[in-house]
Scaffold this motif. Structure first.
Motif, mmCIF file in Angstrom:
data_model
loop_
_atom_site.group_PDB
_atom_site.id
_atom_site.type_symbol
_atom_site.label_atom_id
_atom_site.label_comp_id
_atom_site.label_asym_id
_atom_site.label_seq_id
_atom_site.Cartn_x
_atom_site.Cartn_y
_atom_site.Cartn_z
ATOM 1 N N THR A 1 5.943 13.381 -15.155
ATOM 2 C CA THR A 1 5.791 12.707 -16.446
ATOM 3 C C THR A 1 7.029 12.851 -17.321
ATOM 4 N N LYS A 2 7.738 13.989 -17.220
ATOM 5 C CA LYS A 2 8.950 14.173 -18.036
ATOM 6 C C LYS A 2 10.023 13.155 -17.685
ATOM 7 N N GLN A 3 10.233 12.938 -16.389
ATOM 8 C CA GLN A 3 11.273 12.011 -15.933
ATOM 9 C C GLN A 3 10.759 10.573 -15.789
ATOM 10 N N LYS A 4 9.430 10.393 -15.989
ATOM 11 C CA LYS A 4 8.791 9.078 -15.863
ATOM 12 C C LYS A 4 9.003 8.507 -14.461
ATOM 13 N N LYS A 5 8.649 9.337 -13.453
ATOM 14 C CA LYS A 5 8.855 8.962 -12.052
ATOM 15 C C LYS A 5 7.609 9.258 -11.230
ATOM 16 N N LEU A 6 7.449 8.458 -10.176
ATOM 17 C CA LEU A 6 6.399 8.668 -9.187
ATOM 18 C C LEU A 6 7.048 8.805 -7.815
ATOM 19 N N THR A 7 6.586 9.770 -7.040
ATOM 20 C CA THR A 7 6.973 9.849 -5.636
ATOM 21 C C THR A 7 5.846 9.188 -4.864
ATOM 22 N N ILE A 8 6.193 8.179 -4.069
ATOM 23 C CA ILE A 8 5.191 7.392 -3.346
ATOM 24 C C ILE A 8 5.573 7.297 -1.876
ATOM 25 N N LYS A 9 4.594 7.575 -1.003
ATOM 26 C CA LYS A 9 4.741 7.318 0.436
ATOM 27 C C LYS A 9 4.234 5.885 0.618
ATOM 28 N N HIS A 10 5.112 4.982 1.048
ATOM 29 C CA HIS A 10 4.751 3.564 1.027
ATOM 30 C C HIS A 10 5.041 2.837 2.334
ATOM 31 N N GLU A 11 4.395 1.686 2.464
ATOM 32 C CA GLU A 11 4.661 0.756 3.561
ATOM 33 C C GLU A 11 6.000 0.062 3.287
ATOM 34 N N PRO A 12 6.504 -0.744 4.236
ATOM 35 C CA PRO A 12 7.769 -1.459 3.989
ATOM 36 C C PRO A 12 7.703 -2.341 2.741
ATOM 37 N N LEU A 13 8.798 -2.342 1.989
ATOM 38 C CA LEU A 13 8.933 -3.194 0.800
ATOM 39 C C LEU A 13 9.817 -4.375 1.193
ATOM 40 N N ALA A 14 9.192 -5.491 1.552
ATOM 41 C CA ALA A 14 9.922 -6.656 2.070
ATOM 42 C C ALA A 14 10.920 -7.208 1.058
ATOM 43 N N ASN A 15 10.529 -7.266 -0.212
ATOM 44 C CA ASN A 15 11.420 -7.862 -1.211
ATOM 45 C C ASN A 15 12.669 -7.017 -1.462
ATOM 46 N N LEU A 16 12.626 -5.743 -1.107
ATOM 47 C CA LEU A 16 13.786 -4.865 -1.271
ATOM 48 C C LEU A 16 14.448 -4.555 0.078
ATOM 49 N N ASP A 17 13.930 -5.157 1.156
ATOM 50 C CA ASP A 17 14.442 -4.937 2.513
ATOM 51 C C ASP A 17 14.476 -3.432 2.819
ATOM 52 N N MET A 18 13.348 -2.755 2.554
ATOM 53 C CA MET A 18 13.266 -1.307 2.680
ATOM 54 C C MET A 18 12.138 -0.939 3.644
ATOM 55 N N PRO A 19 12.418 -0.064 4.623
ATOM 56 C CA PRO A 19 11.368 0.346 5.563
ATOM 57 C C PRO A 19 10.357 1.283 4.891
ATOM 58 N N ALA A 20 9.283 1.573 5.598
ATOM 59 C CA ALA A 20 8.295 2.526 5.114
ATOM 60 C C ALA A 20 8.955 3.894 4.979
ATOM 61 N N MET A 21 8.641 4.594 3.892
ATOM 62 C CA MET A 21 9.211 5.923 3.649
ATOM 63 C C MET A 21 8.525 6.554 2.448
ATOM 64 N N LYS B 1 0.836 -1.200 0.000
ATOM 65 C CA LYS B 1 0.000 0.000 0.000
ATOM 66 C C LYS B 1 0.869 1.248 0.000
ATOM 67 N N GLY B 2 0.396 2.255 -0.723
ATOM 68 C CA GLY B 2 1.108 3.516 -0.781
ATOM 69 C C GLY B 2 0.186 4.640 -1.196
ATOM 70 N N GLU B 3 0.732 5.848 -1.194
ATOM 71 C CA GLU B 3 -0.011 7.024 -1.637
ATOM 72 C C GLU B 3 0.864 7.815 -2.598
ATOM 73 N N VAL B 4 0.316 8.150 -3.743
ATOM 74 C CA VAL B 4 1.053 8.926 -4.733
ATOM 75 C C VAL B 4 1.180 10.357 -4.217
ATOM 76 N N VAL B 5 2.409 10.828 -4.083
ATOM 77 C CA VAL B 5 2.673 12.181 -3.611
ATOM 78 C C VAL B 5 2.871 13.126 -4.793
ATOM 79 N N LYS B 6 3.603 12.660 -5.814
ATOM 80 C CA LYS B 6 3.928 13.510 -6.958
ATOM 81 C C LYS B 6 4.099 12.650 -8.206
ATOM 82 N N ILE B 7 3.749 13.220 -9.341
ATOM 83 C CA ILE B 7 3.928 12.559 -10.634
ATOM 84 C C ILE B 7 4.817 13.450 -11.497
#
Length: 94
Positions: free
Chosen positions: A36-56, A28-34
């Motif tokens: 389109t030029k750089q083809k990037k999304l800024t997302i506030k997200h829960e921990p990503l277990a497969n990447l060993d990454m905390p919520a951020m 689960k996450g929330e889109v903070v910014k889009i």
């Protein structure tokens, strides 16, 4: 001996499949910014277990340009992310 090799091969295949299934769990996450030029999304997200990454909150590249059209800032999403060519990339959105 052949039976043992076959059993070990089956076990290795099962472990490989279960490992890739873990990598595809939606988070689960929330889109903070889009961006389109750089083809990037800024997302506030829960921990990503497969990447060993905390919520951020972080910036992701997207695997497909069409993903940018599916979302808007402030929208709650569920997504998958993985390392693609050395970059942490959104690989799926639902």
């Amino acid at each position: 001996m052949k039976l043992l090799v076959k059993a070990l091969s089956t076990l290795a295949l099962a472990l490989a499949i279960s490992g890739s299934a873990l990598a595809q769990e939606y988070v689960k996450g929330e889109v903070v910014k889009i961006d389109t030029k750089q083809k990037k999304l800024t997302i506030k997200h829960e921990p990503l277990a497969n990447l060993d990454m905390p919520a951020m909150t972080m910036v992701f590249v997207v695997a497909e340009d069409a993903m940018l059209e599916k979302v808007k800032a402030g929208q709650a999403i569920e997504f998958t992310a993985d390392r693609v060519k050395g970059r942490i990339t959104v690989t799926g959105i639902k």
